[in-house]
Each structure stands twice: as structure tokens, then as C-alpha cells.
Design a protein around this motif. Structure first.
Motif, mmCIF file in Angstrom:
data_model
loop_
_atom_site.group_PDB
_atom_site.id
_atom_site.type_symbol
_atom_site.label_atom_id
_atom_site.label_comp_id
_atom_site.label_asym_id
_atom_site.label_seq_id
_atom_site.Cartn_x
_atom_site.Cartn_y
_atom_site.Cartn_z
ATOM 1 N N GLY A 11 0.791 -1.232 0.000
ATOM 2 C CA GLY A 11 0.000 0.000 0.000
ATOM 3 C C GLY A 11 0.819 1.275 0.000
ATOM 4 O O GLY A 11 1.679 1.484 -0.846
ATOM 5 N N ALA A 12 0.542 2.144 0.976
ATOM 6 C CA ALA A 12 1.171 3.463 1.036
ATOM 7 C C ALA A 12 2.676 3.351 1.254
ATOM 8 O O ALA A 12 3.435 4.182 0.760
ATOM 9 C CB ALA A 12 0.537 4.303 2.138
ATOM 10 N N ASP A 13 3.114 2.328 1.987
ATOM 11 C CA ASP A 13 4.553 2.155 2.192
ATOM 12 C C ASP A 13 5.260 1.863 0.879
ATOM 13 O O ASP A 13 6.348 2.367 0.626
ATOM 14 C CB ASP A 13 4.827 1.018 3.182
ATOM 15 C CG ASP A 13 4.394 1.367 4.588
ATOM 16 O OD1 ASP A 13 4.311 2.570 4.909
ATOM 17 O OD2 ASP A 13 4.126 0.426 5.370
ATOM 18 N N LEU A 14 4.632 1.066 0.044
ATOM 19 C CA LEU A 14 5.216 0.753 -1.257
ATOM 20 C C LEU A 14 5.269 2.001 -2.135
ATOM 21 O O LEU A 14 6.260 2.252 -2.814
ATOM 22 C CB LEU A 14 4.412 -0.347 -1.950
ATOM 23 C CG LEU A 14 4.948 -0.839 -3.291
ATOM 24 C CD1 LEU A 14 6.357 -1.392 -3.131
ATOM 25 C CD2 LEU A 14 4.029 -1.905 -3.853
ATOM 26 N N ARG A 67 1.132 12.270 -7.031
ATOM 27 C CA ARG A 67 0.314 13.215 -6.251
ATOM 28 C C ARG A 67 -0.856 12.505 -5.587
ATOM 29 O O ARG A 67 -1.397 12.990 -4.617
ATOM 30 C CB ARG A 67 -0.199 14.337 -7.134
ATOM 31 C CG ARG A 67 0.889 15.116 -7.784
ATOM 32 C CD ARG A 67 1.055 16.518 -7.408
ATOM 33 N NE ARG A 67 -0.093 17.192 -6.887
ATOM 34 C CZ ARG A 67 0.012 18.188 -6.042
ATOM 35 N NH1 ARG A 67 1.189 18.557 -5.648
ATOM 36 N NH2 ARG A 67 -1.044 18.806 -5.606
ATOM 37 N N GLY A 68 -1.250 11.385 -6.147
ATOM 38 C CA GLY A 68 -2.357 10.618 -5.572
ATOM 39 C C GLY A 68 -1.882 9.209 -5.288
ATOM 40 O O GLY A 68 -0.778 8.992 -4.804
ATOM 41 N N ASN A 69 -2.688 8.263 -5.639
ATOM 42 C CA ASN A 69 -2.341 6.860 -5.486
ATOM 43 C C ASN A 69 -1.769 6.376 -6.814
ATOM 44 O O ASN A 69 -2.485 6.298 -7.806
ATOM 45 C CB ASN A 69 -3.593 6.065 -5.109
ATOM 46 C CG ASN A 69 -3.282 4.613 -4.831
ATOM 47 O OD1 ASN A 69 -2.297 4.067 -5.308
ATOM 48 N ND2 ASN A 69 -4.131 3.989 -4.039
ATOM 49 N N ILE A 70 -0.484 6.037 -6.828
ATOM 50 C CA ILE A 70 0.154 5.658 -8.097
ATOM 51 C C ILE A 70 -0.460 4.401 -8.697
ATOM 52 O O ILE A 70 -0.408 4.205 -9.900
ATOM 53 C CB ILE A 70 1.684 5.480 -7.969
ATOM 54 C CG1 ILE A 70 2.039 4.373 -6.989
ATOM 55 C CG2 ILE A 70 2.350 6.766 -7.608
ATOM 56 C CD1 ILE A 70 3.499 4.001 -6.990
ATOM 57 N N PHE A 71 -1.056 3.586 -7.876
ATOM 58 C CA PHE A 71 -1.628 2.345 -8.386
ATOM 59 C C PHE A 71 -2.969 2.584 -9.071
ATOM 60 O O PHE A 71 -3.390 1.794 -9.899
ATOM 61 C CB PHE A 71 -1.767 1.330 -7.258
ATOM 62 C CG PHE A 71 -0.456 1.074 -6.573
ATOM 63 C CD1 PHE A 71 0.572 0.401 -7.223
ATOM 64 C CD2 PHE A 71 -0.231 1.536 -5.292
ATOM 65 C CE1 PHE A 71 1.786 0.185 -6.609
ATOM 66 C CE2 PHE A 71 0.984 1.315 -4.664
ATOM 67 C CZ PHE A 71 1.996 0.646 -5.321
ATOM 68 N N LEU A 72 -3.635 3.681 -8.727
ATOM 69 C CA LEU A 72 -4.916 4.002 -9.350
ATOM 70 C C LEU A 72 -4.768 4.987 -10.507
ATOM 71 O O LEU A 72 -5.623 5.058 -11.375
ATOM 72 C CB LEU A 72 -5.882 4.576 -8.308
ATOM 73 C CG LEU A 72 -6.256 3.630 -7.157
ATOM 74 C CD1 LEU A 72 -7.157 4.353 -6.154
ATOM 75 C CD2 LEU A 72 -6.908 2.368 -7.680
ATOM 76 N N THR A 73 -3.688 5.762 -10.511
ATOM 77 C CA THR A 73 -3.514 6.808 -11.525
ATOM 78 C C THR A 73 -2.322 6.547 -12.436
ATOM 79 O O THR A 73 -1.788 7.475 -13.030
ATOM 80 C CB THR A 73 -3.353 8.180 -10.851
ATOM 81 O OG1 THR A 73 -2.218 8.141 -9.979
ATOM 82 C CG2 THR A 73 -4.585 8.564 -10.073
ATOM 83 N N TRP A 74 -1.878 5.302 -12.547
ATOM 84 C CA TRP A 74 -0.695 5.025 -13.353
ATOM 85 C C TRP A 74 -0.939 5.286 -14.836
ATOM 86 O O TRP A 74 -0.015 5.502 -15.595
ATOM 87 C CB TRP A 74 -0.204 3.605 -13.133
ATOM 88 C CG TRP A 74 1.170 3.446 -13.686
ATOM 89 C CD1 TRP A 74 1.546 2.723 -14.764
ATOM 90 C CD2 TRP A 74 2.363 4.081 -13.220
ATOM 91 N NE1 TRP A 74 2.894 2.849 -14.990
ATOM 92 C CE2 TRP A 74 3.421 3.690 -14.049
ATOM 93 C CE3 TRP A 74 2.643 4.948 -12.168
ATOM 94 C CZ2 TRP A 74 4.721 4.114 -13.876
ATOM 95 C CZ3 TRP A 74 3.942 5.377 -11.990
ATOM 96 C CH2 TRP A 74 4.958 4.956 -12.831
ATOM 97 N N GLN A 75 -2.192 5.314 -15.253
ATOM 98 C CA GLN A 75 -2.493 5.616 -16.653
ATOM 99 C C GLN A 75 -1.976 7.007 -17.015
ATOM 100 O O GLN A 75 -1.496 7.237 -18.115
ATOM 101 C CB GLN A 75 -3.988 5.523 -16.915
ATOM 102 C CG GLN A 75 -4.334 5.750 -18.370
ATOM 103 C CD GLN A 75 -5.827 5.597 -18.616
ATOM 104 O OE1 GLN A 75 -6.612 5.395 -17.712
ATOM 105 N NE2 GLN A 75 -6.216 5.706 -19.871
ATOM 106 N N ARG A 76 -2.048 7.941 -16.071
ATOM 107 C CA ARG A 76 -1.514 9.286 -16.302
ATOM 108 C C ARG A 76 -0.009 9.221 -16.555
ATOM 109 O O ARG A 76 0.512 9.894 -17.432
ATOM 110 C CB ARG A 76 -1.816 10.170 -15.099
ATOM 111 C CG ARG A 76 -1.493 11.618 -15.322
ATOM 112 C CD ARG A 76 -1.786 12.486 -14.117
ATOM 113 N NE ARG A 76 -3.035 12.122 -13.466
ATOM 114 C CZ ARG A 76 -3.321 12.396 -12.197
ATOM 115 N NH1 ARG A 76 -2.443 13.036 -11.460
ATOM 116 N NH2 ARG A 76 -4.460 12.054 -11.667
ATOM 117 N N ALA A 77 0.686 8.385 -15.800
ATOM 118 C CA ALA A 77 2.126 8.230 -16.003
ATOM 119 C C ALA A 77 2.421 7.630 -17.368
ATOM 120 O O ALA A 77 3.378 8.034 -18.034
ATOM 121 C CB ALA A 77 2.717 7.360 -14.902
#
Length: 103
Positions: A11-14, A67-77
Motif C-alpha cells: 500500500g502506502a509504504d510501497l 500526487r495521488g495513489n500511483i496504483f490508481l492513476t498510473w495511466q496518467r504516467a
């Protein structure tokens, strides 16, 4: 890498670990760019490419998925990285059209 595999946080630690690795890599790249700029030689293709990559990574850290949760917004990356690769291809193609020195 072995530390990351052995301790594999969740989660957040990762996400914090990924951000720390991203920032460490960006600092190393910035250091290489500074050395290149201080050499007083014309900018090489490697320096230009590194500058593009560092700029894009900085954009990803400040306004991208981190800026948010990288696992939910990775499409932006992924979208940001596609633009980066297009810019790198354009720089490479432009450099191949530039006349070479005969020395």
C-alpha cells in the motif's frame, strides 16, 4: 533491489518507497547533467536526452501519479511517458540529420 524484494511493503509504504527510489534516481541524473554542463563542451545527445528524461520525471513526481495513489492513476504516467519517448525519438532523429564533423 534486494532490499525491496526482501521487505516488500504494501500500500502506502510501497508508494513511498517507489517515490524515494524515483527521487534518488532523479538526483543522480541531475548530478550527471550538472557535470555535463560544467564541462563547457557542446551539449551531447546524451545530455539532451537526460535533460528530457529528468524534466519528465520531475513532472511525474510533482503533478503526475505520485500526487495521488500511483496504483490508481498510473495511466496518467503512461501518457506522460509516451510523450517523453516521442520527444526522445524526435531529438534522436533530428540529431541524425545534423551534419557530422569530419575530424
Amino acid at each position: 533491489m534486494a532490499f525491496m524484494v526482501a521487505t516488500y511493503p504494501r500500500g502506502a509504504d510501497l508508494q513511498r518507497l517507489y517515490l524515494a527510489v524515483e527521487l534518488a534516481a532523479m538526483c543522480a541524473s541531475l548530478g550527471c547533467l550538472l557535470v555535463s554542463f560544467r564541462s563547457r563542451e557542446p551539449l551531447s545527445l546524451k545530455a539532451v536526452a537526460t535533460g528530457i528524461i529528468v524534466s519528465v520525471e520531475l513532472a511525474m513526481v510533482t503533478g503526475g501519479p505520485y500526487r495521488g495513489n500511483i496504483f490508481l492513476t498510473w495511466q496518467r504516467a503512461q501518457q506522460i511517458l509516451i510523450v517523453m519517448f516521442m520527444a526522445l525519438v524526435a531529438v534522436h532523429v533530428a540529431s541524425s540529420w545534423r551534419p557530422r564533423d569530419s575530424t
